[in-house]
Design a protein around this motif. Structure first.
Motif, PDB file in Angstrom:
ATOM      1  N   SER A 280      42.128  40.814  47.226  1.00  0.00           N
ATOM      2  CA  SER A 280      41.740  39.592  47.919  1.00  0.00           C
ATOM      3  C   SER A 280      42.717  38.427  47.728  1.00  0.00           C
ATOM      4  CB  SER A 280      40.322  39.189  47.489  1.00  0.00           C
ATOM      5  OG  SER A 280      39.883  38.062  48.206  1.00  0.00           O
ATOM      6  N   PRO A 281      43.171  38.137  46.506  1.00  0.00           N
ATOM      7  CA  PRO A 281      44.087  36.997  46.362  1.00  0.00           C
ATOM      8  C   PRO A 281      45.404  37.161  47.110  1.00  0.00           C
ATOM      9  CG  PRO A 281      43.197  37.651  44.229  1.00  0.00           C
ATOM     10  CD  PRO A 281      42.847  38.737  45.201  1.00  0.00           C
ATOM     11  N   ARG A 282      45.813  38.393  47.343  1.00  0.00           N
ATOM     12  CA  ARG A 282      47.076  38.631  48.041  1.00  0.00           C
ATOM     13  C   ARG A 282      46.907  38.625  49.552  1.00  0.00           C
ATOM     14  NH1 ARG A 282      50.402  43.466  45.386  1.00  0.00           N
ATOM     15  NH2 ARG A 282      51.753  42.832  47.130  1.00  0.00           N
ATOM     16  N   VAL A 283      45.678  38.767  50.008  1.00  0.00           N
ATOM     17  CA  VAL A 283      45.421  38.812  51.446  1.00  0.00           C
ATOM     18  C   VAL A 283      44.805  37.506  51.934  1.00  0.00           C
ATOM     19  CG1 VAL A 283      44.147  40.004  53.274  1.00  0.00           C
ATOM     20  CG2 VAL A 283      45.163  41.318  51.411  1.00  0.00           C
ATOM     21  N   LEU A 284      43.795  37.017  51.212  1.00  0.00           N
ATOM     22  CA  LEU A 284      43.081  35.804  51.595  1.00  0.00           C
ATOM     23  C   LEU A 284      42.835  34.939  50.350  1.00  0.00           C
ATOM     24  CD1 LEU A 284      40.416  37.366  53.998  1.00  0.00           C
ATOM     25  CD2 LEU A 284      42.284  35.853  54.676  1.00  0.00           C
TER      26      LEU A 284
ATOM     27  N   LEU B 100      39.794  32.699  50.076  1.00  0.00           N
ATOM     28  CA  LEU B 100      38.461  33.302  49.995  1.00  0.00           C
ATOM     29  C   LEU B 100      38.416  34.292  48.835  1.00  0.00           C
ATOM     30  CD1 LEU B 100      37.322  34.058  53.658  1.00  0.00           C
ATOM     31  CD2 LEU B 100      36.482  32.313  52.101  1.00  0.00           C
ATOM     32  N   SER B 101      38.978  33.877  47.717  1.00  0.00           N
ATOM     33  CA  SER B 101      39.048  34.755  46.562  1.00  0.00           C
ATOM     34  C   SER B 101      38.436  34.080  45.351  1.00  0.00           C
ATOM     35  CB  SER B 101      40.508  35.117  46.248  1.00  0.00           C
ATOM     36  OG  SER B 101      41.088  35.836  47.312  1.00  0.00           O
ATOM     37  N   ASN B 102      38.041  34.895  44.399  1.00  0.00           N
ATOM     38  CA  ASN B 102      37.641  34.373  43.107  1.00  0.00           C
ATOM     39  C   ASN B 102      38.896  33.999  42.317  1.00  0.00           C
ATOM     40  OD1 ASN B 102      34.878  34.852  43.658  1.00  0.00           O
ATOM     41  ND2 ASN B 102      35.137  37.013  43.101  1.00  0.00           N
ATOM     42  N   VAL B 103      38.716  33.341  41.186  1.00  0.00           N
ATOM     43  CA  VAL B 103      39.856  32.864  40.397  1.00  0.00           C
ATOM     44  C   VAL B 103      40.637  34.062  39.856  1.00  0.00           C
ATOM     45  CG1 VAL B 103      40.567  31.522  38.389  1.00  0.00           C
ATOM     46  CG2 VAL B 103      38.614  30.753  39.780  1.00  0.00           C
ATOM     47  N   PRO B 104      41.889  34.264  40.305  1.00  0.00           N
ATOM     48  CA  PRO B 104      42.622  35.479  39.913  1.00  0.00           C
ATOM     49  C   PRO B 104      42.806  35.624  38.402  1.00  0.00           C
ATOM     50  CG  PRO B 104      43.680  34.425  41.793  1.00  0.00           C
ATOM     51  CD  PRO B 104      42.639  33.471  41.306  1.00  0.00           C
ATOM     52  N   ALA B 105      43.026  34.519  37.696  1.00  0.00           N
ATOM     53  CA  ALA B 105      43.299  34.605  36.263  1.00  0.00           C
ATOM     54  C   ALA B 105      42.108  35.107  35.464  1.00  0.00           C
ATOM     55  CB  ALA B 105      43.734  33.237  35.736  1.00  0.00           C
ATOM     56  N   LEU B 106      40.929  35.070  36.049  1.00  0.00           N
ATOM     57  CA  LEU B 106      39.711  35.500  35.361  1.00  0.00           C
ATOM     58  C   LEU B 106      39.194  36.834  35.892  1.00  0.00           C
ATOM     59  CD1 LEU B 106      37.934  32.030  35.185  1.00  0.00           C
ATOM     60  CD2 LEU B 106      38.749  33.358  33.227  1.00  0.00           C
ATOM     61  N   ALA B 107      40.038  37.571  36.607  1.00  0.00           N
ATOM     62  CA  ALA B 107      39.581  38.817  37.233  1.00  0.00           C
ATOM     63  C   ALA B 107      39.008  39.793  36.205  1.00  0.00           C
ATOM     64  CB  ALA B 107      40.726  39.469  38.006  1.00  0.00           C
ATOM     65  N   GLU B 108      39.649  39.924  35.046  1.00  0.00           N
ATOM     66  CA  GLU B 108      39.149  40.876  34.053  1.00  0.00           C
ATOM     67  C   GLU B 108      37.762  40.481  33.557  1.00  0.00           C
ATOM     68  OE1 GLU B 108      41.891  41.520  30.890  1.00  0.00           O
ATOM     69  OE2 GLU B 108      43.294  42.661  32.135  1.00  0.00           O
ATOM     70  N   ALA B 109      37.458  39.198  33.550  1.00  0.00           N
ATOM     71  CA  ALA B 109      36.146  38.735  33.093  1.00  0.00           C
ATOM     72  C   ALA B 109      35.035  39.052  34.087  1.00  0.00           C
ATOM     73  CB  ALA B 109      36.178  37.227  32.832  1.00  0.00           C
ATOM     74  N   ARG B 110      35.403  39.504  35.264  1.00  0.00           N
ATOM     75  CA  ARG B 110      34.392  39.887  36.252  1.00  0.00           C
ATOM     76  C   ARG B 110      34.159  41.393  36.275  1.00  0.00           C
ATOM     77  NH1 ARG B 110      37.312  35.670  38.624  1.00  0.00           N
ATOM     78  NH2 ARG B 110      38.649  37.038  39.880  1.00  0.00           N
ATOM     79  N   ARG B 111      34.802  42.122  35.369  1.00  0.00           N
ATOM     80  CA  ARG B 111      34.608  43.575  35.328  1.00  0.00           C
ATOM     81  C   ARG B 111      34.414  44.085  33.908  1.00  0.00           C
ATOM     82  NH1 ARG B 111      33.182  48.139  35.570  1.00  0.00           N
ATOM     83  NH2 ARG B 111      34.271  49.905  36.481  1.00  0.00           N
ATOM     84  N   ASP B 112      35.204  43.581  32.982  1.00  0.00           N
ATOM     85  CA  ASP B 112      35.155  44.018  31.592  1.00  0.00           C
ATOM     86  C   ASP B 112      34.120  43.169  30.849  1.00  0.00           C
ATOM     87  OD1 ASP B 112      35.866  43.900  28.695  1.00  0.00           O
ATOM     88  OD2 ASP B 112      37.466  45.267  29.294  1.00  0.00           O
TER      89      ASP B 112
END
Length: 424
Positions: A100-104, A107-119
């Motif tokens: 998402s951050p590379r396409v839109l 309309l993305s969540n905060v990229p730096a916190l991506a791991e906190a949304r899965r791990d």
């Protein structure tokens, strides 16, 4: 607040669903009904076994398979001129967060916190860093490190939970009463392959906390969060298996627990960088207030949005569609009827017979929907997690009278007890 006009939004092409399995499969029809095309990105050539039955590739004119080359997927998705990129279920969260951050990026969540949304370990770290309370826990691959942490935290001899940092549906979640034998459990679980085909190369060792477990479903846009529904889980121990799903009951928005849950959950969403899309947040309501169990940056699974629509007239799928088509988005929800999900439960493993008795469930006054996946002669495992529950089946009871629902719940359990399960 009104949603975006697709004519002036990020793109005029499809809404891209990453791993459109489980509840993510519901996006296709809902979007098409409002004239919004859809496309799919799948994180592997074949869906995880737990989700295979929900996948409908025929619903998607374009299916892009991620084979490890993210750049290629980005290029193909950009060529579609997409309106948004959404995770359909848990197995698609990581890829959606990378794509998402590379396409839109808008309309993305905060990229730096991506791991906190899965791990789940990084998740708890982010929530703690935001100043919110979390359950004491350690994530490690080393039993000796876990032993030292237990001693420092004063948790030697306490009830514990050991679970993988990346999975779903209580897969691999084990309660260790009094901490007895925790090391053997740890050694047995480390290196296990979970339901997504991933190796559990680390484990979370966590203090077992008690209270009422809630699930809070939300929809966010522009970093603004709204409640879609709040439910209370009933869980029971099934022999040695902890917190097996028993019931899920929809709460009215004026339930006394809801305001504190909403405040806490919205803080959690901010802490892990949720800005757009659905989230599924499980929280333990303790005597000291809400504590995060885990968050999924995707819709509530198991087809729940269909049943939420019956209870509230709305769902995470519906709010996504309204945002894409310029509709009004409420900040909360209303409860139109009392509703409960009853999860089927097998008390032992063996070969099952007498399954016709479950047909009587459909005659119950509050019966709204049910599915039973067992036939005579099938092998049924003792129910130990949500995957087992959903493989067996479940019942949705809906009625204006909560006492009728309670009577019918007891009737479901009585019918289950009439099943005959034999053999080892």
């Amino acid at each position: 607040m009104a949603g975006a006009d697709p004519g002036t939004g990020p793109g005029r092409g499809p809404c891209v669903i990453v791993d459109p399995y489980s509840s993510g499969a519901l996006f296709a029809d809902a979007l098409r009904e409002r004239g919004v095309p859809v496309a799919a990105v799948v994180s592997s050539p074949r869906p995880p076994e737990a989700y295979a039955s929900s996948y409908r590739p025929q619903d998607f004119p374009d299916v892009i398979v991620h084979d490890g080359d993210l750049d290629e997927v980005v290029e193909r998705v950009r060529a579609l001129d997409p309106r948004c990129v959404l995770a359909g279920c848990e197995s698609g969260v990581e890829l959606a967060e990378r794509l998402s951050p590379r396409v839109l990026p808008g309309l993305s969540n905060v990229p730096a916190l991506a791991e906190a949304r899965r791990d789940k370990s990084r998740m708890a770290d982010a929530v703690r860093a935001a100043g919110l309370p979390v359950i004491p826990q350690l994530c490690t691959a080393d039993a000796e490190e876990a032993a030292g942490w237990l001693e420092r935290e004063g948790l030697t001899g306490a009830d514990l939970v050991i679970k993988p940092p990346k999975s779903a549906s209580t897969d691999g979640v084990i309660k260790v009463p009094g901490g007895a034998g925790w090391r053997a459990v740890f050694e047995r679980q480390i290196g296990r392959v979970n339901q997504f085909g991933e190796v559990d190369d680390r484990l979370i060792v966590q203090k077992f906390v008690t209270g009422t477990e809630y699930v809070v479903d939300t929809f966010s846009h522009d970093g603004k969060h709204s409640l879609v529904d709040v439910c209370a889980y009933g869980k029971v121990d099934n022999g040695p298996h902890m917190a097996v799903y028993d019931t899920m009951r929809w709460l009215p928005p004026d339930d006394p627990a809801v305001p504190a849950l909403a405040d806490y959950v919205f803080g959690v969403l901010d802490a892990v960088g949720i800005r757009f899309g659905s989230a599924h947040v499980e929280v333990m309501g303790t005597a000291d207030g809400p504590l995060l169990i885990e968050l999924g940056a995707r819709p509530h699974g198991g087809g729940q949005p269909r049943f939420n629509r019956n209870a509230t007239g709305d769902s995470q799928i519906d709010r996504t569609v309204r945002w894409l088509t310029g509709g009004e988005l409420p900040q909360s929800y209303e409860l139109l009827t009392q509703q409960m999900c009853v999860f089927h439960m097998a008390r032992r493993s063996g070969t099952v017979s007498g399954t016709a008795v479950l047909d009587e469930i459909r005659t119950l006054p509050s019966h709204h929907f049910s599915v039973q996946n067992l036939s005579d002669g099938d092998r049924v495992p003792v129910t130990k997690d949500l995957v087992d529950s959903l493989d067996f089946g479940f019942v949705i009871l809906a009625h204006p009278d909560p006492e009728q629902i309670e009577r019918d719940y007891r009737a479901v359990r009585a019918l289950e007890r009439r099943l005959v399960i034999t053999g080892p």
